[in-house]
Design a protein around this motif. Structure first.
Motif, PDB file in Angstrom:
ATOM      1  N   THR A 107      11.805   4.927 -16.074  1.00 17.63           N
ATOM      2  CA  THR A 107      12.453   5.134 -14.762  1.00 17.63           C
ATOM      3  C   THR A 107      11.373   6.295 -14.004  1.00 17.63           C
ATOM      4  O   THR A 107      11.308   6.129 -12.681  1.00 17.63           O
ATOM      5  CB  THR A 107      13.991   5.615 -14.513  1.00 17.63           C
ATOM      6  N   ALA A 108      11.066   7.386 -14.362  1.00 19.17           N
ATOM      7  CA  ALA A 108      10.206   8.298 -14.064  1.00 19.17           C
ATOM      8  C   ALA A 108       9.028   7.664 -13.710  1.00 19.17           C
ATOM      9  O   ALA A 108       8.581   8.120 -12.534  1.00 19.17           O
ATOM     10  CB  ALA A 108      10.235   9.314 -15.059  1.00 19.17           C
ATOM     11  N   ARG A 109       8.377   7.002 -14.395  1.00 22.98           N
ATOM     12  CA  ARG A 109       7.128   6.474 -14.211  1.00 22.98           C
ATOM     13  C   ARG A 109       7.116   5.512 -12.776  1.00 22.98           C
ATOM     14  O   ARG A 109       6.235   5.627 -12.455  1.00 22.98           O
ATOM     15  CB  ARG A 109       6.580   5.921 -15.384  1.00 22.98           C
ATOM     16  N   ILE A 110       8.190   4.753 -12.928  1.00 27.01           N
ATOM     17  CA  ILE A 110       8.420   3.871 -11.829  1.00 27.01           C
ATOM     18  C   ILE A 110       8.523   4.632 -10.464  1.00 27.01           C
ATOM     19  O   ILE A 110       7.932   4.418  -9.648  1.00 27.01           O
ATOM     20  CB  ILE A 110       9.639   3.032 -12.117  1.00 27.01           C
ATOM     21  N   LEU A 111       9.199   5.796 -10.455  1.00 25.40           N
ATOM     22  CA  LEU A 111       9.485   6.400  -9.537  1.00 25.40           C
ATOM     23  C   LEU A 111       8.257   7.217  -8.942  1.00 25.40           C
ATOM     24  O   LEU A 111       8.193   7.489  -7.548  1.00 25.40           O
ATOM     25  CB  LEU A 111      10.645   7.404  -9.621  1.00 25.40           C
ATOM     26  N   ARG A 112       7.612   7.333  -9.759  1.00 22.09           N
ATOM     27  CA  ARG A 112       5.906   8.174  -9.590  1.00 22.09           C
ATOM     28  C   ARG A 112       5.275   6.924  -8.884  1.00 22.09           C
ATOM     29  O   ARG A 112       4.498   7.333  -7.916  1.00 22.09           O
ATOM     30  CB  ARG A 112       5.547   8.524 -10.839  1.00 22.09           C
ATOM     31  N   ARG A 113       5.263   5.984  -9.289  1.00 22.91           N
ATOM     32  CA  ARG A 113       4.690   4.829  -8.465  1.00 22.91           C
ATOM     33  C   ARG A 113       5.144   4.447  -7.236  1.00 22.91           C
ATOM     34  O   ARG A 113       4.403   4.214  -6.314  1.00 22.91           O
ATOM     35  CB  ARG A 113       4.721   3.700  -9.538  1.00 22.91           C
ATOM     36  N   VAL A 114       6.622   4.412  -7.193  1.00 27.07           N
ATOM     37  CA  VAL A 114       6.965   4.274  -5.816  1.00 27.07           C
ATOM     38  C   VAL A 114       6.762   5.564  -4.924  1.00 27.07           C
ATOM     39  O   VAL A 114       6.406   4.983  -3.438  1.00 27.07           O
ATOM     40  CB  VAL A 114       8.579   4.353  -5.866  1.00 27.07           C
ATOM     41  N   TRP A 115       6.541   6.688  -5.340  1.00 28.14           N
ATOM     42  CA  TRP A 115       6.013   7.839  -4.642  1.00 28.14           C
ATOM     43  C   TRP A 115       4.569   7.303  -4.075  1.00 28.14           C
ATOM     44  O   TRP A 115       4.216   7.824  -2.895  1.00 28.14           O
ATOM     45  CB  TRP A 115       6.165   9.084  -5.319  1.00 28.14           C
ATOM     46  N   GLN A 116       3.925   7.099  -4.911  1.00 22.23           N
ATOM     47  CA  GLN A 116       2.365   6.731  -4.613  1.00 22.23           C
ATOM     48  C   GLN A 116       2.212   5.661  -3.584  1.00 22.23           C
ATOM     49  O   GLN A 116       1.524   5.871  -2.725  1.00 22.23           O
ATOM     50  CB  GLN A 116       1.559   6.206  -6.006  1.00 22.23           C
ATOM     51  N   ILE A 117       3.038   4.669  -3.674  1.00 23.03           N
ATOM     52  CA  ILE A 117       2.932   3.342  -2.647  1.00 23.03           C
ATOM     53  C   ILE A 117       3.548   4.044  -1.338  1.00 23.03           C
ATOM     54  O   ILE A 117       3.107   3.715  -0.251  1.00 23.03           O
ATOM     55  CB  ILE A 117       3.901   2.402  -3.152  1.00 23.03           C
ATOM     56  N   TYR A 118       4.421   4.652  -1.469  1.00 18.90           N
ATOM     57  CA  TYR A 118       5.038   5.466  -0.160  1.00 18.90           C
ATOM     58  C   TYR A 118       4.052   6.144   0.570  1.00 18.90           C
ATOM     59  O   TYR A 118       3.950   6.092   1.775  1.00 18.90           O
ATOM     60  CB  TYR A 118       6.557   6.168  -0.627  1.00 18.90           C
ATOM     61  N   VAL A 119       3.457   7.134  -0.117  1.00 15.70           N
ATOM     62  CA  VAL A 119       2.390   7.813   0.466  1.00 15.70           C
ATOM     63  C   VAL A 119       1.180   7.087   1.003  1.00 15.70           C
ATOM     64  O   VAL A 119       0.800   7.552   2.239  1.00 15.70           O
ATOM     65  CB  VAL A 119       1.910   8.939  -0.794  1.00 15.70           C
ATOM     66  N   ALA A 120       0.886   6.026   0.237  1.00 13.44           N
ATOM     67  CA  ALA A 120      -0.090   5.325   0.801  1.00 13.44           C
ATOM     68  C   ALA A 120       0.203   4.397   2.034  1.00 13.44           C
ATOM     69  O   ALA A 120      -0.367   4.296   3.125  1.00 13.44           O
ATOM     70  CB  ALA A 120      -0.422   3.965  -0.176  1.00 13.44           C
ATOM     71  N   HIS A 121       1.533   4.059   2.391  1.00 13.47           N
ATOM     72  CA  HIS A 121       2.084   3.672   3.417  1.00 13.47           C
ATOM     73  C   HIS A 121       2.385   4.417   4.343  1.00 13.47           C
ATOM     74  O   HIS A 121       1.544   4.212   5.599  1.00 13.47           O
ATOM     75  CB  HIS A 121       3.511   3.010   3.257  1.00 13.47           C
ATOM     76  N   VAL A 122       2.772   5.629   4.240  1.00 17.40           N
ATOM     77  CA  VAL A 122       2.481   6.721   5.438  1.00 17.40           C
ATOM     78  C   VAL A 122       1.120   6.939   6.154  1.00 17.40           C
ATOM     79  O   VAL A 122       0.773   7.122   7.032  1.00 17.40           O
ATOM     80  CB  VAL A 122       3.319   7.954   5.039  1.00 17.40           C
ATOM     81  N   PHE A 123       0.099   6.988   5.098  1.00 20.83           N
ATOM     82  CA  PHE A 123      -1.177   7.173   5.233  1.00 20.83           C
ATOM     83  C   PHE A 123      -1.891   6.216   6.157  1.00 20.83           C
ATOM     84  O   PHE A 123      -2.484   6.310   7.297  1.00 20.83           O
ATOM     85  CB  PHE A 123      -2.169   7.441   3.910  1.00 20.83           C
ATOM     86  N   LEU A 124      -1.657   4.627   5.544  1.00 21.40           N
ATOM     87  CA  LEU A 124      -2.082   3.690   6.286  1.00 21.40           C
ATOM     88  C   LEU A 124      -1.446   3.561   7.791  1.00 21.40           C
ATOM     89  O   LEU A 124      -2.097   3.249   8.866  1.00 21.40           O
ATOM     90  CB  LEU A 124      -1.516   2.524   5.598  1.00 21.40           C
ATOM     91  N   PHE A 125       0.109   4.021   7.882  1.00 22.38           N
ATOM     92  CA  PHE A 125       0.595   4.076   9.157  1.00 22.38           C
ATOM     93  C   PHE A 125       0.066   5.076  10.181  1.00 22.38           C
ATOM     94  O   PHE A 125      -0.254   4.551  11.388  1.00 22.38           O
ATOM     95  CB  PHE A 125       2.031   4.443   8.989  1.00 22.38           C
ATOM     96  N   THR A 126      -0.399   6.172   9.804  1.00 22.30           N
ATOM     97  CA  THR A 126      -1.113   7.167  10.324  1.00 22.30           C
ATOM     98  C   THR A 126      -2.382   6.805  11.110  1.00 22.30           C
ATOM     99  O   THR A 126      -2.712   6.698  12.185  1.00 22.30           O
ATOM    100  CB  THR A 126      -1.167   8.708   9.674  1.00 22.30           C
ATOM    101  N   ILE A 127      -3.291   6.210  10.079  1.00 22.62           N
ATOM    102  CA  ILE A 127      -4.680   5.678  10.448  1.00 22.62           C
ATOM    103  C   ILE A 127      -4.406   4.507  11.276  1.00 22.62           C
ATOM    104  O   ILE A 127      -5.264   4.385  12.316  1.00 22.62           O
ATOM    105  CB  ILE A 127      -5.420   5.219   9.153  1.00 22.62           C
ATOM    106  N   PHE A 128      -3.586   3.669  10.928  1.00 22.16           N
ATOM    107  CA  PHE A 128      -3.536   2.334  11.770  1.00 22.16           C
ATOM    108  C   PHE A 128      -2.921   2.792  13.416  1.00 22.16           C
ATOM    109  O   PHE A 128      -3.454   2.246  14.170  1.00 22.16           O
ATOM    110  CB  PHE A 128      -2.508   1.628  11.246  1.00 22.16           C
ATOM    111  N   LEU A 129      -2.058   3.661  13.657  1.00 20.21           N
ATOM    112  CA  LEU A 129      -1.894   4.045  14.741  1.00 20.21           C
ATOM    113  C   LEU A 129      -3.092   4.788  15.619  1.00 20.21           C
ATOM    114  O   LEU A 129      -3.114   4.367  16.797  1.00 20.21           O
ATOM    115  CB  LEU A 129      -0.577   5.294  14.782  1.00 20.21           C
TER     116      LEU A 129
END
Length: 418
Positions: A107-129
């Protein structure tokens, strides 16, 4: 080697060959089974890379080249490929971690991966805007902000940013990552349940899918409406991918190997192709019985219509049957670009969203002809391939600990990270 061996690997953990002498396999085998760590499953990389390329082309304005994507020849498209493989590979990696290290570590490893995807989403959102705002301002064309769905951000940036962080506000073409984040958040529960009863888990997923359709359940979006991909429905494809990875494909080997299954899949794909032809050739519509039309339409993508799901199943069944794991073409240099992109799916997906709007802008401002569309599409694919090659080179050469890490986590890259 059976069809199941081609899907899940030649050696299954928990079988007699994998156990020391003196141990009874039936008593010691877990409810789920995993292929032994070995050579990377290149078919998964190949088709996820193909899905990324198709998603990029589908995000461009319609032109001659878009007729080469699978959405024009049946009910499903590249999104189904991406989500199924994501569920398969995530279960492959983190299911092994759960069996070997326990629920907490996995579960800890999965949550770490979820955080990585979330950060990528926020970064993409910023660049896309920033990309959309710059183009709309520089060319004095506010239609870009409206077309790409960021008008509310310009009106209320403070509220919109908060909603974006909550995954409730997303510009156009940014719906897949939020879906993936929610599905990965549910992965610990899915794996824990499959460790207990994999078939029951898949059955519960079907029940949730049916309840979602019956009671019109959905995730709300900001400022109004709902998610373009309803996680409550799309979880079925993700869970089915996980189920296949954890022994389900092995148990379906006889069904997949049956000629009856093959001909049913072919017949369904032909029927789906005919239906899609009626969308573009109205003269064929009179051959479609009215009762079938009333039952069939609308073929909903938001809630993963059952026709889309079964269309994907038919494609997958034929692919597994006619494209074995040992196919020499998987080692071909011509398929290497696709495989590289599939091995770094998160980065390439984000890049594809950025490139799709850039291509959209060029086609709108410079030329929208077929030649320019083909040039934009080819250029975008080459850029995606180049970036994937650089990432692969860095992981294998520049990162001195890359080889050691790879050995430690097996095929973690299949899930997009370790």
């Amino acid at each position: 080697m059976t069809i199941a061996d081609q899907v899940t690997g030649s050696t299954i953990a928990g079988t007699a060959d994998a156990k020391p002498a003196g141990i009874t396999p039936r008593a010691a085998a877990p409810a789920i089974t995993l292929p032994a760590i070995g050579e990377r499953e290149l078919r998964l990389d190949l088709f996820r890379g193909l899905a990324l390329w198709l998603i990029f082309i589908d995000h461009l304005p319609t032109s001659l080249l878009t007729w080469f994507t699978i959405r024009n020849y049946g009910f499903s498209d590249a999104t189904e490929i991406f989500i199924f493989i994501s569920g398969y590979t995530a279960a492959f990696v983190y299911g092994r971690a759960m069996l070997e290290n326990g629920v907490v570590i996995a579960t800890a490893r999965i949550l770490r991966r979820v955080w990585q995807i979330y950060v990528a989403h926020v970064f993409l959102f910023t660049i896309f805007l920033a990309e959309i705002s710059y183009v709309a301002t520089s060319f004095e064309n506010p239609l870009y902000t409206e077309e790409m769905g960021i008008m509310d951000f310009l009106k209320q940036p403070d509220v919109t940013i908060v909603q974006a962080l909550l995954l409730r506000f997303r510009p156009v073409n940014m719906d897949v990552l939020p879906l993936y984040i929610v599905l990965m958040l549910a992965l610990p529960l899915i794996l824990w349940s499959m460790k207990w009863k994999p078939d029951v888990t898949l059955g519960l997923s079907v029940v949730l899918y049916a309840v979602t359709w019956e009671y019109d359940l959905y995730f709300s979006a900001y400022p109004n409406g709902f998610w373009a991909f309803n996680p409550l429905a799309w979880q079925l494809l993700f869970v089915f991918g996980a189920w296949c990875a954890l022994g389900g494909a092995r148990r379906m080997s006889r069904i997949l190997a049956s000629p009856v299954t093959m001909w049913i899949a072919i017949a369904y794909l032909v029927a789906a192709f005919y239906v899609t032809l009626t969308w573009y050739v109205p003269q064929l519509g009179h051959l479609m019985p009215k009762r079938i039309e009333q039952w069939m339409y609308p073929i909903d993508k938001t809630d993963l219509d059952v026709l889309r799901f079964t269309h994907f199943l038919a494609l997958a069944a034929l692919t597994v049957r006619f494209l074995p794991r040992t196919w020499p073409g998987l080692k071909s240099r011509w398929l290497r670009p696709l495989i590289l992109c599939g091995q770094h799916s998160l980065e390439i997906f984000c890049l594809g969203v950025f490139l799709a709007f850039a291509g959209h802008f060029i086609l709108a401002e410079v030329s929208g002809g077929a030649a320019m569309h083909a040039l934009i599409s080819l250029s975008g694919i080459l850029i995606m391939w180049g970036v994937a090659w650089v990432i692969s080179w860095y992981k294998s050469v520049a990162d001195k600990s890359g080889a050691k890490t790879k050995n430690a986590v097996g095929n973690a890259d299949l899930a997009g990270g370790g």
